[in-house]
Design a protein around this motif. Structure first.
Motif, PDB file in Angstrom:
ATOM      1  N   LEU A  91      36.703  34.639  50.714  1.00  0.00           N
ATOM      2  CA  LEU A  91      35.819  35.658  50.151  1.00  0.00           C
ATOM      3  C   LEU A  91      34.497  35.781  50.909  1.00  0.00           C
ATOM      4  O   LEU A  91      33.480  36.143  50.325  1.00  0.00           O
ATOM      5  CB  LEU A  91      35.554  35.353  48.672  1.00  0.00           C
ATOM      6  CG  LEU A  91      36.757  35.565  47.758  1.00  0.00           C
ATOM      7  CD1 LEU A  91      36.420  35.205  46.331  1.00  0.00           C
ATOM      8  CD2 LEU A  91      37.253  36.996  47.844  1.00  0.00           C
ATOM      9  N   GLY A  92      34.508  35.487  52.176  1.00  0.00           N
ATOM     10  CA  GLY A  92      33.303  35.690  52.969  1.00  0.00           C
ATOM     11  C   GLY A  92      33.186  37.139  53.422  1.00  0.00           C
ATOM     12  O   GLY A  92      34.143  37.918  53.362  1.00  0.00           O
ATOM     13  N   GLY A  93      32.018  37.524  53.846  1.00  0.00           N
ATOM     14  CA  GLY A  93      31.807  38.850  54.421  1.00  0.00           C
ATOM     15  C   GLY A  93      31.962  39.997  53.449  1.00  0.00           C
ATOM     16  O   GLY A  93      31.663  39.882  52.255  1.00  0.00           O
ATOM     17  N   SER A  94      32.480  41.116  53.961  1.00  0.00           N
ATOM     18  CA  SER A  94      32.525  42.351  53.171  1.00  0.00           C
ATOM     19  C   SER A  94      33.453  42.247  51.975  1.00  0.00           C
ATOM     20  O   SER A  94      33.193  42.861  50.932  1.00  0.00           O
ATOM     21  CB  SER A  94      32.974  43.513  54.076  1.00  0.00           C
ATOM     22  OG  SER A  94      34.257  43.247  54.628  1.00  0.00           O
TER      23      SER A  94
ATOM     24  N   GLY B  32      23.065  33.457  55.967  1.00  0.00           N
ATOM     25  CA  GLY B  32      22.353  34.537  55.301  1.00  0.00           C
ATOM     26  C   GLY B  32      22.661  35.898  55.903  1.00  0.00           C
ATOM     27  O   GLY B  32      22.880  36.026  57.108  1.00  0.00           O
ATOM     28  N   THR B  33      22.697  36.923  55.052  1.00  0.00           N
ATOM     29  CA  THR B  33      22.931  38.307  55.477  1.00  0.00           C
ATOM     30  C   THR B  33      21.907  39.211  54.799  1.00  0.00           C
ATOM     31  O   THR B  33      21.216  38.795  53.856  1.00  0.00           O
ATOM     32  CB  THR B  33      24.330  38.784  55.091  1.00  0.00           C
ATOM     33  OG1 THR B  33      24.438  38.815  53.654  1.00  0.00           O
ATOM     34  CG2 THR B  33      25.406  37.862  55.657  1.00  0.00           C
ATOM     35  N   ASP B  34      21.828  40.455  55.245  1.00  0.00           N
ATOM     36  CA  ASP B  34      20.931  41.411  54.597  1.00  0.00           C
ATOM     37  C   ASP B  34      21.289  41.575  53.123  1.00  0.00           C
ATOM     38  O   ASP B  34      20.415  41.592  52.253  1.00  0.00           O
ATOM     39  CB  ASP B  34      21.017  42.777  55.302  1.00  0.00           C
ATOM     40  CG  ASP B  34      20.248  42.808  56.622  1.00  0.00           C
ATOM     41  OD1 ASP B  34      19.420  41.903  56.841  1.00  0.00           O
ATOM     42  OD2 ASP B  34      20.481  43.728  57.412  1.00  0.00           O
ATOM     43  N   ASP B  35      22.585  41.710  52.833  1.00  0.00           N
ATOM     44  CA  ASP B  35      23.015  41.910  51.449  1.00  0.00           C
ATOM     45  C   ASP B  35      22.637  40.720  50.575  1.00  0.00           C
ATOM     46  O   ASP B  35      22.161  40.888  49.449  1.00  0.00           O
ATOM     47  CB  ASP B  35      24.528  42.132  51.390  1.00  0.00           C
ATOM     48  CG  ASP B  35      24.930  43.507  51.908  1.00  0.00           C
ATOM     49  OD1 ASP B  35      24.037  44.379  52.000  1.00  0.00           O
ATOM     50  OD2 ASP B  35      26.114  43.701  52.218  1.00  0.00           O
TER      51      ASP B  35
ATOM     52  N   GLN C  86      22.678  37.542  60.982  1.00  0.00           N
ATOM     53  CA  GLN C  86      23.110  38.754  60.288  1.00  0.00           C
ATOM     54  C   GLN C  86      22.004  39.354  59.424  1.00  0.00           C
ATOM     55  O   GLN C  86      22.248  40.292  58.669  1.00  0.00           O
ATOM     56  CB  GLN C  86      24.340  38.455  59.427  1.00  0.00           C
ATOM     57  CG  GLN C  86      25.555  38.024  60.224  1.00  0.00           C
ATOM     58  CD  GLN C  86      26.779  37.847  59.355  1.00  0.00           C
ATOM     59  OE1 GLN C  86      27.279  38.780  58.756  1.00  0.00           O
ATOM     60  NE2 GLN C  86      27.260  36.619  59.272  1.00  0.00           N
ATOM     61  N   ILE C  87      20.800  38.809  59.535  1.00  0.00           N
ATOM     62  CA  ILE C  87      19.651  39.411  58.870  1.00  0.00           C
ATOM     63  C   ILE C  87      18.881  40.222  59.908  1.00  0.00           C
ATOM     64  O   ILE C  87      18.483  39.698  60.944  1.00  0.00           O
ATOM     65  CB  ILE C  87      18.746  38.349  58.229  1.00  0.00           C
ATOM     66  CG1 ILE C  87      19.474  37.679  57.061  1.00  0.00           C
ATOM     67  CG2 ILE C  87      17.434  38.962  57.743  1.00  0.00           C
ATOM     68  CD1 ILE C  87      18.681  36.597  56.365  1.00  0.00           C
ATOM     69  N   SER C  88      18.699  41.487  59.622  1.00  0.00           N
ATOM     70  CA  SER C  88      18.081  42.397  60.577  1.00  0.00           C
ATOM     71  C   SER C  88      16.612  42.644  60.253  1.00  0.00           C
ATOM     72  O   SER C  88      16.148  42.344  59.146  1.00  0.00           O
ATOM     73  CB  SER C  88      18.826  43.733  60.564  1.00  0.00           C
ATOM     74  OG  SER C  88      18.669  44.379  59.303  1.00  0.00           O
TER      75      SER C  88
ATOM     76  N   PHE D 200      15.063  42.829  56.505  1.00  0.00           N
ATOM     77  CA  PHE D 200      13.971  41.928  56.160  1.00  0.00           C
ATOM     78  C   PHE D 200      12.731  42.705  55.726  1.00  0.00           C
ATOM     79  O   PHE D 200      12.043  42.320  54.775  1.00  0.00           O
ATOM     80  CB  PHE D 200      13.646  41.032  57.361  1.00  0.00           C
ATOM     81  CG  PHE D 200      12.876  39.807  57.006  1.00  0.00           C
ATOM     82  CD1 PHE D 200      13.505  38.714  56.469  1.00  0.00           C
ATOM     83  CD2 PHE D 200      11.501  39.756  57.197  1.00  0.00           C
ATOM     84  CE1 PHE D 200      12.789  37.575  56.135  1.00  0.00           C
ATOM     85  CE2 PHE D 200      10.787  38.631  56.868  1.00  0.00           C
ATOM     86  CZ  PHE D 200      11.432  37.537  56.330  1.00  0.00           C
ATOM     87  N   CYS D 201      12.440  43.800  56.409  1.00  0.00           N
ATOM     88  CA  CYS D 201      11.275  44.611  56.041  1.00  0.00           C
ATOM     89  C   CYS D 201      11.423  45.190  54.635  1.00  0.00           C
ATOM     90  O   CYS D 201      10.445  45.341  53.902  1.00  0.00           O
ATOM     91  CB  CYS D 201      11.064  45.733  57.050  1.00  0.00           C
ATOM     92  SG  CYS D 201      10.528  45.164  58.689  1.00  0.00           S
ATOM     93  N   GLU D 202      12.662  45.517  54.250  1.00  0.00           N
ATOM     94  CA  GLU D 202      12.901  46.092  52.932  1.00  0.00           C
ATOM     95  C   GLU D 202      12.628  45.097  51.809  1.00  0.00           C
ATOM     96  O   GLU D 202      12.170  45.483  50.729  1.00  0.00           O
ATOM     97  CB  GLU D 202      14.341  46.600  52.843  1.00  0.00           C
ATOM     98  CG  GLU D 202      14.606  47.846  53.674  1.00  0.00           C
ATOM     99  CD  GLU D 202      16.073  48.235  53.650  1.00  0.00           C
ATOM    100  OE1 GLU D 202      16.863  47.505  53.018  1.00  0.00           O
ATOM    101  OE2 GLU D 202      16.426  49.254  54.263  1.00  0.00           O
ATOM    102  N   VAL D 203      12.915  43.813  52.039  1.00  0.00           N
ATOM    103  CA  VAL D 203      12.725  42.825  50.972  1.00  0.00           C
ATOM    104  C   VAL D 203      11.327  42.221  50.978  1.00  0.00           C
ATOM    105  O   VAL D 203      10.942  41.549  50.018  1.00  0.00           O
ATOM    106  CB  VAL D 203      13.772  41.690  51.067  1.00  0.00           C
ATOM    107  CG1 VAL D 203      15.173  42.245  51.040  1.00  0.00           C
ATOM    108  CG2 VAL D 203      13.550  40.839  52.316  1.00  0.00           C
ATOM    109  N   ALA D 204      10.565  42.430  52.042  1.00  0.00           N
ATOM    110  CA  ALA D 204       9.246  41.797  52.156  1.00  0.00           C
ATOM    111  C   ALA D 204       8.350  42.135  50.968  1.00  0.00           C
ATOM    112  O   ALA D 204       7.609  41.287  50.456  1.00  0.00           O
ATOM    113  CB  ALA D 204       8.576  42.214  53.467  1.00  0.00           C
ATOM    114  N   LYS D 205       8.449  43.377  50.497  1.00  0.00           N
ATOM    115  CA  LYS D 205       7.599  43.816  49.383  1.00  0.00           C
ATOM    116  C   LYS D 205       7.943  43.096  48.072  1.00  0.00           C
ATOM    117  O   LYS D 205       7.162  43.133  47.131  1.00  0.00           O
ATOM    118  CB  LYS D 205       7.746  45.318  49.184  1.00  0.00           C
ATOM    119  CG  LYS D 205       9.139  45.775  48.795  1.00  0.00           C
ATOM    120  CD  LYS D 205       9.303  47.282  48.848  1.00  0.00           C
ATOM    121  CE  LYS D 205       9.369  47.754  50.284  1.00  0.00           C
ATOM    122  NZ  LYS D 205       9.735  49.188  50.382  1.00  0.00           N
TER     123      LYS D 205
END
Length: 527
Positions: free
Chosen positions: A232-235, A365-368, A390-392, A396-401
């Motif tokens: 159950l890894g990934g997508s 870790g991934t973006d999701d 896999q973290i872009s 990362f900018c989206e979660v910083a807030k």
């Protein structure tokens, strides 16, 4: 004082009247509490009224005659009598352990309204027998054919003939078999209205699981415990988490599974050197106080606590879900593990119930996953993302807030750039410790590690100017920095704990990736 014959007769008469005069609904409730076997074999003997009520068809709309022990009673004969009493009103029947093809035919010939059929451990029911009766089950909603000799042929027949089917249990006994998606494909192709599916110990692979997700869009609960061929890894893991409300994973606890579940986790000596790996041994610890159990969980670590500790007993299972146990989650993956860390991490975050303060998802870790974590808590203080390729920057900018209280960040060995750092600097005013790179946006930093960074003297000078509270600075392997003259003196005066470019790297956690450094230094010295 002895009782007179007349008084004894009066007592007997009173006792007889008490049974006879009970309201009919009360008697029916008693029969329901007794169960089918007791009602058929004992309750009928109480009195003629009870015997009459026991034959009421509405009393036999549900017949549960599971045989969980070695009984002398002729269950097949009793079941036929109960079916006769139902007079076509039967809706639910359980003939667990003693069902046969003949009995199944008898049941389906007696009613066309059956909605629930339980045939667990019915080894005498064949594919041919179930296929023949499937056409007589147009209103079937729930089916349990666990631990049987049935195959995909039965599943296909049920799927075609029972369009209302919403719940299926098709569990197996052998948990480490060869891969096979036959049953999964049969379910996916013929049961589009399924809402609940239990496949404990099934042989399906990712292909079979994907087919089920595509073919059963209404699926709400899915039990994949002991399905060890599924990864159950990934997508696929993300899709399961998004599509299925109640998901049971291959290594989830089996304490609520109604049948025997023998679990093979491999060699304790090889895979779990801590020594706390044998379930029989852990069971002896079930009576420990809760605070001591929590300490054991801390020693075991997140993965062990999620996958093994709940097997010890119901108490440990309950404590393992305590939100306070999950204020800190360290799930770094430093080796090739069988566990699906992304799925397990989500479960740990769910258990934290918003109390999460520290988390390490190093290597996987991934973006999701990062979004999932930051959506679950607004109090995160420490975040470690080393080797998370896999973290872009965008993710990362989206979660910083969502990280207003972050104090410590490790984004070593990643694909992140200055864009991510700027976002963190703007959105995380309390940041005090960073491992990676730095800009002028982090004035409160106290500790900074820049191992192997490409900065030059200009970058270092900017850091000294922009971070006046800096106490420790690690510049090992930063070979573009020249600490001679005034810059070196300023570093020595301003920084209490300073690591220089050519300082030893043996205590660096990723030292093996920099093994070339000693050769580089020797060549430099020779020149």
């Amino acid at each position: 004082m002895e009782s007179s014959p007349s008084s004894s007769k009066a007592v007997a008469d009173t006792g007889e009247r008490n049974w006879v005069d009970l309201p009919r609904d009360v008697v029916c409730t008693i029969f329901q509490k007794l169960g089918a076997i007791e009602t058929l074999t004992r309750a009928q003997r109480v009195c003629s009224v009870w015997r009459s009520i026991s034959k009421d068809p509405l009393l036999w709309r549900s017949v549960d005659m599971r045989n969980s022990g070695n009984m002398d009673l002729q269950l097949g004969v009793l079941c036929r009598r109960a079916i006769d009493y139902s007079s076509g009103h039967l809706l639910h029947v359980n003939i667990e352990h003693f069902g046969t093809d003949d009995l199944l035919h008898y049941i389906t010939d007696s009613t066309s309204h059956l909605r629930c059929l339980r045939l667990a451990c019915c080894y005498q029911i064949s594919d041919e027998g179930l296929r023949e009766v499937a056409k007589k089950l147009p209103q079937l909603v729930e089916l349990d054919i666990s631990i049987s000799n049935l195959t995909k042929d039965s599943l296909e027949a049920i799927g075609r003939c029972c369009p209302q089917l919403k719940s299926l249990k098709f569990n197996m006994e052998d948990y480490r078999q060869i891969e096979s998606d036959e049953e999964a494909f049969a379910i996916a192709e013929t049961m589009p209205k399924l809402c609940h599916l239990q496949l404990f110990g099934n042989k399906l692979t990712n292909d079979g699981l994907l087919a089920i997700l595509d073919g059963c869009p209404h699926l709400e609960s899915l039990d994949l415990r002991q399905c060890f061929n599924v990864n159950l890894g990934g997508s696929l893991g993300r899709r399961c988490a998004e599509q299925i409300k109640n998901l049971r994973l291959p290594y989830d606890p089996t304490d609520d599974y109604p049948f025997q579940a023998e679990i093979d986790y491999g060699s304790p000596d090889e895979d779990y050197p801590s020594g706390i790996s044998d379930i029989d041994f852990l069971t002896k610890l079930a009576d420990l106080p809760q605070d001591m159990v929590c300490t054991i969980f801390q020693k075991l670590g997140a993965v062990e606590t999620l996958t093994r500790a709940p097997h010890v007993c119901s108490l440990w299972s309950a404590i393992s879900k305590d939100s306070l146990v999950w204020r800190s989650i360290d799930m770094r993956n430093s080796e090739d593990m069988d566990f699906q860390l992304g799925i397990l991490c989500r479960r740990a975050v769910d258990c934290s119930s918003g109390h999460l303060l520290h988390i390490n998802i190093e290597h996987f870790g991934t973006d999701d996953l990062l979004h999932y974590i930051t959506d679950s808590t607004s109090h995160l203080r420490c975040l470690r993302l080393a080797y998370c390729y896999q973290i872009s920057d965008e993710g990362f900018c989206e979660v910083a807030k969502k990280l207003p209280q972050l104090e410590e960040l490790d984004i070593s060995i990643s694909n992140l750039t200055k864009d991510a750092l700027k976002a963190i600097g703007r959105c995380c005013p309390h940041l005090k410790s960073l491992k990676f790179n730095i800009e002028e946006t982090m004035p409160k930093l106290c500790h900074l590690q820049l191992f192997g960074n490409k900065l030059t003297n200009d970058g270092l000078l900017a850091i000294l100017d922009g971070c006046p509270h800096l106490e420790s600075l690690d510049l090992r392997q930063c070979f573009n920095v020249n600490l001679g003259g005034s810059l070196g003196r300023r570093c020595a005066e301003q920084i209490n704990d300073l690591w220089l470019p050519y300082d030893p790297a043996d205590n660096y956690p990723f030292y093996e990736y920099y093994s070339y450094s000693s050769l580089y230094i020797n060549l430099y010295d020779v020149d």
